[in-house]
Design an enzyme around this catalytic site. Structure first.
Site, PDB file in Angstrom:
ATOM      1  N   GLY A  74       4.411  14.203   4.203  1.00 52.69           N
ATOM      2  CA  GLY A  74       4.842  12.799   4.179  1.00 52.69           C
ATOM      3  C   GLY A  74       5.780  12.470   3.024  1.00 52.69           C
ATOM      4  O   GLY A  74       5.962  11.304   2.674  1.00 52.69           O
ATOM      5  N   THR A  75       6.387  13.487   2.453  1.00 52.45           N
ATOM      6  CA  THR A  75       7.296  13.315   1.317  1.00 52.45           C
ATOM      7  C   THR A  75       8.467  12.393   1.663  1.00 52.45           C
ATOM      8  O   THR A  75       8.852  11.531   0.872  1.00 52.45           O
ATOM      9  CB  THR A  75       7.881  14.691   0.908  1.00 52.45           C
ATOM     10  OG1 THR A  75       6.878  15.688   1.082  1.00 52.45           O
ATOM     11  CG2 THR A  75       8.397  14.681  -0.507  1.00 52.45           C
ATOM     12  N   TRP A  77       8.745   9.995   3.885  1.00 55.50           N
ATOM     13  CA  TRP A  77       8.311   8.591   3.929  1.00 55.50           C
ATOM     14  C   TRP A  77       8.121   8.067   2.497  1.00 55.50           C
ATOM     15  O   TRP A  77       8.598   6.976   2.155  1.00 55.50           O
ATOM     16  CB  TRP A  77       7.003   8.458   4.721  1.00 55.50           C
ATOM     17  CG  TRP A  77       6.473   7.056   4.635  1.00 55.50           C
ATOM     18  CD1 TRP A  77       6.859   5.998   5.417  1.00 55.50           C
ATOM     19  CD2 TRP A  77       5.533   6.537   3.683  1.00 55.50           C
ATOM     20  NE1 TRP A  77       6.209   4.860   4.998  1.00 55.50           N
ATOM     21  CE2 TRP A  77       5.390   5.159   3.939  1.00 55.50           C
ATOM     22  CE3 TRP A  77       4.805   7.095   2.636  1.00 55.50           C
ATOM     23  CZ2 TRP A  77       4.545   4.343   3.198  1.00 55.50           C
ATOM     24  CZ3 TRP A  77       3.966   6.281   1.878  1.00 55.50           C
ATOM     25  CH2 TRP A  77       3.842   4.913   2.171  1.00 55.50           C
ATOM     26  N   HIS A 134       7.239  19.534  -5.276  1.00 57.42           N
ATOM     27  CA  HIS A 134       6.117  20.078  -4.499  1.00 57.42           C
ATOM     28  C   HIS A 134       5.193  20.905  -5.405  1.00 57.42           C
ATOM     29  O   HIS A 134       4.264  21.556  -4.909  1.00 57.42           O
ATOM     30  CB  HIS A 134       6.633  20.989  -3.377  1.00 57.42           C
ATOM     31  CG  HIS A 134       7.237  20.252  -2.208  1.00 57.42           C
ATOM     32  ND1 HIS A 134       6.689  19.110  -1.671  1.00 57.42           N
ATOM     33  CD2 HIS A 134       8.333  20.512  -1.456  1.00 57.42           C
ATOM     34  CE1 HIS A 134       7.424  18.703  -0.641  1.00 57.42           C
ATOM     35  NE2 HIS A 134       8.432  19.535  -0.501  1.00 57.42           N
ATOM     36  N   SER A 164       3.519  21.038  11.337  1.00 60.98           N
ATOM     37  CA  SER A 164       4.813  20.516  10.881  1.00 60.98           C
ATOM     38  C   SER A 164       5.607  21.625  10.173  1.00 60.98           C
ATOM     39  O   SER A 164       6.811  21.791  10.411  1.00 60.98           O
ATOM     40  CB  SER A 164       4.567  19.331   9.936  1.00 60.98           C
ATOM     41  OG  SER A 164       5.764  18.705   9.611  1.00 60.98           O
ATOM     42  N   TYR A 222      -1.533  10.373   4.196  1.00 59.66           N
ATOM     43  CA  TYR A 222      -0.531  10.109   5.236  1.00 59.66           C
ATOM     44  C   TYR A 222      -1.122   9.328   6.420  1.00 59.66           C
ATOM     45  O   TYR A 222      -0.556   8.338   6.862  1.00 59.66           O
ATOM     46  CB  TYR A 222       0.041  11.455   5.694  1.00 59.66           C
ATOM     47  CG  TYR A 222       1.073  11.392   6.788  1.00 59.66           C
ATOM     48  CD1 TYR A 222       2.407  11.111   6.494  1.00 59.66           C
ATOM     49  CD2 TYR A 222       0.729  11.648   8.115  1.00 59.66           C
ATOM     50  CE1 TYR A 222       3.370  11.084   7.494  1.00 59.66           C
ATOM     51  CE2 TYR A 222       1.690  11.622   9.122  1.00 59.66           C
ATOM     52  CZ  TYR A 222       3.000  11.337   8.806  1.00 59.66           C
ATOM     53  OH  TYR A 222       3.944  11.308   9.811  1.00 59.66           O
ATOM     54  N   ARG A 293      10.421  14.700  12.969  1.00 58.16           N
ATOM     55  CA  ARG A 293      10.025  15.406  14.188  1.00 58.16           C
ATOM     56  C   ARG A 293       9.219  14.456  15.055  1.00 58.16           C
ATOM     57  O   ARG A 293       9.736  13.807  15.929  1.00 58.16           O
ATOM     58  CB  ARG A 293       9.235  16.677  13.842  1.00 58.16           C
ATOM     59  CG  ARG A 293       9.018  17.619  15.006  1.00 58.16           C
ATOM     60  CD  ARG A 293       8.163  18.808  14.614  1.00 58.16           C
ATOM     61  NE  ARG A 293       6.809  18.428  14.239  1.00 58.16           N
ATOM     62  CZ  ARG A 293       5.787  18.382  15.083  1.00 58.16           C
ATOM     63  NH1 ARG A 293       5.941  18.720  16.334  1.00 58.16           N
ATOM     64  NH2 ARG A 293       4.580  17.993  14.674  1.00 58.16           N
ATOM     65  N   GLY A 295       6.201  12.495  13.505  1.00 53.33           N
ATOM     66  CA  GLY A 295       5.694  11.426  12.641  1.00 53.33           C
ATOM     67  C   GLY A 295       4.379  10.837  13.122  1.00 53.33           C
ATOM     68  O   GLY A 295       4.169   9.630  13.041  1.00 53.33           O
TER      69      GLY A 295
HETATM   70  P1  A3P Z   1       5.798  16.081  11.830  1.00 59.37           P
HETATM   71  O1  A3P Z   1       6.471  17.408  11.782  1.00 59.37           O
HETATM   72  O2  A3P Z   1       4.320  16.199  12.092  1.00 59.37           O
HETATM   73  O3  A3P Z   1       6.444  15.111  12.749  1.00 59.37           O
HETATM   74  P2  A3P Z   1       7.774  15.961   4.612  1.00 59.37           P
HETATM   75  O4  A3P Z   1       8.473  14.663   4.552  1.00 59.37           O
HETATM   76  O5  A3P Z   1       6.721  16.125   3.566  1.00 59.37           O
HETATM   77  O6  A3P Z   1       8.692  17.096   4.753  1.00 59.37           O
HETATM   78  O7  A3P Z   1       6.926  15.898   5.972  1.00 59.37           O
HETATM   79  C1  A3P Z   1       7.568  15.860   7.208  1.00 59.37           C
HETATM   80  C2  A3P Z   1       6.655  15.190   8.193  1.00 59.37           C
HETATM   81  O8  A3P Z   1       6.680  13.763   7.986  1.00 59.37           O
HETATM   82  C3  A3P Z   1       7.114  15.422   9.608  1.00 59.37           C
HETATM   83  O9  A3P Z   1       5.921  15.411  10.384  1.00 59.37           O
HETATM   84  C4  A3P Z   1       7.976  14.193   9.848  1.00 59.37           C
HETATM   85  O10 A3P Z   1       8.195  13.906  11.214  1.00 59.37           O
HETATM   86  C5  A3P Z   1       7.166  13.121   9.170  1.00 59.37           C
HETATM   87  N1  A3P Z   1       7.954  11.951   8.739  1.00 59.37           N
HETATM   88  C6  A3P Z   1       9.228  11.924   8.295  1.00 59.37           C
HETATM   89  N2  A3P Z   1       9.598  10.683   7.998  1.00 59.37           N
HETATM   90  C7  A3P Z   1       8.546   9.885   8.249  1.00 59.37           C
HETATM   91  C8  A3P Z   1       8.323   8.474   8.154  1.00 59.37           C
HETATM   92  N3  A3P Z   1       9.273   7.656   7.736  1.00 59.37           N
HETATM   93  N4  A3P Z   1       7.102   8.008   8.489  1.00 59.37           N
HETATM   94  C9  A3P Z   1       6.143   8.845   8.928  1.00 59.37           C
HETATM   95  N5  A3P Z   1       6.299  10.177   9.060  1.00 59.37           N
HETATM   96  C10 A3P Z   1       7.475  10.697   8.725  1.00 59.37           C
END
Ligand code: A3P
Length: 327
Positions: A74-75, A77, A134, A164, A222, A293, A295
């Site tokens: 959730g980085t 976001w 990270h 993910s 998350y 992807r 979310g």
């Molecule tokens: P999924 O692959 O399960 O969809 P990070 O940001 O730490 O790289 O994590 C990526 C994950 O957060 C992905 O999950 C992505 O789709 C999801 N993501 C990205 N932007 C987001 C947002 N604004 N709100 C919620 N989830 C989000």
């Protein structure tokens, strides 16, 4: 000018060369740079180099804000939310930087910048700086741990993190046939053999410290944020020292920021659809679209057998035992 490129640091290469290397398989497991085991953490060689340099020379400011997470938790976001919360008085929503920049372009990854000779871009960010990493808590530079700067940590159900990460790695390597199978990836994850793994130590390190110093570390999950984004957006704003005023609450500013940073809004911006690189200086091709992807919470159900899910849950429960933390 933020494109000040220094020579990538190499002074720690001799040490890195002595560290255990990830096992070699027929098809790749890690993303381009092999993982090395450093103090029981698997880190890509290049990021480890950046980490060691950063540990030596990074000086935090009391107003700094660090966004921390295990990859795929959730980085993106958290970066979007923190950046837009902090800049809300000087960025109008109709001309907001997030309309034209990916959240990772608004908040840099420290270990990446330090590994690519661009550490100066960290120095030139005006205070209060927002940066991300990270790295597990114990590997953060002392200057971060000892100063009064704040840390926000986001974690996520490890089963969804795994799924993910599987897709993210696949996109970078160019398809499922270019990397190990999902079953192998699952095995590695359970052994802790994944970028910045093992995940359980990562989560526990920040959890323990957030219990000890709640004023220093905000610990978010998350899945909770997905369910009640407004509640956590307010908590985040309060924690980083810019709570919403009564006037802002009446004007629904928090709801507008939550909407701007929601998965569905961000993923549809042209900037996040294009194949352009997020970090142009790195040799790993990571396009902006890769960070969006599904979310959702619970996508693991479409990828894991019941046995796999139970095995990972049991492993995490055992590791979390006595900590007060539950998946
Ligand atoms: P999924 O692959 O399960 O969809 P990070 O940001 O730490 O790289 O994590 C990526 C994950 O957060 C992905 O999950 C992505 O789709 C999801 N993501 C990205 N932007 C987001 C947002 N604004 N709100 C919620 N989830 C989000």
């Amino acid at each position: 000018n933020i494109h000040l490129i220094e020579e990538p640091p190499q002074e720690h290469d001799a040490l890195i060369a002595t560290l255990p290397l990830e096992p070699v398989y027929e098809r790749p497991f890690s993303i381009v740079h092999p993982l090395r085991l450093y103090k029981d953490v698997w880190i890509a060689e290049k990021k480890l180099r950046g980490t060691l340099v950063m540990q030596h020379c990074f000086k935090s400011r009391p107003t700094d804000i660090f966004l921390t997470s295990f990859p795929k938790s959730g980085t993106t976001w958290l970066k979007a939310m923190t950046f837009s919360t902090l800049t809300r008085t000087n960025c109008s929503l109709d001309k907001h930087p997030l309309l034209t920049h990916n959240p990772h372009q608004c908040v840099p990854f420290m270990e990446v910048e330090f590994s690519t000779g661009r550490s100066k871009i960290i120095e030139v960010i005006p205070s209060p700086r927002v940066m991300s990493t990270h790295l597990p808590y114990f590997l953060l530079p002392d200057s971060i741990k000892e100063s009064s700067c704040r840390i926000v940590y986001i974690w996520r159900d490890p089963k969804d993190v795994l799924v993910s990460a599987w897709y993210f790695t696949q996109k970078i390597l160019g398809g499922p046939d270019k990397m190990v199978t999902f079953d192998q990836f699952f095995e590695f994850f359970c052994q802790g053999l994944t970028s910045f793994g093992p995940i359980w130590n990562h989560i526990l390190g920040y959890w323990e410290e957030s219990k000890r110093r709640p004023e220093k570390i905000l610990f978010l999950k998350y899945e909770n944020v997905l369910q009640e984004p407004v509640k956590y957006a307010k908590q985040l704003a309060h924690f980083i020292g810019c709570p919403y005023s009564e006037t802002e609450e009446n004007q629904h500013v928090v709801e507008q920021i939550v909407e701007l940073c929601s998965f569905n809004t961000l993923k549809d911006f042209d900037v996040n659809k294009d194949g352009g690189r997020v970090m142009p200086s790195t040799d790993v091709r990571i396009s902006k679209a890769y960070f969006f992807r599904k979310g959702e919470a619970g996508d693991w159900k479409s990828h894991m057998t019941r046995e796999m899910a139970e095995r990972l849950d049991t492993l995490i429960k055992e590791k979390f035992e006595g900590s007060g933390l539950q998946i």
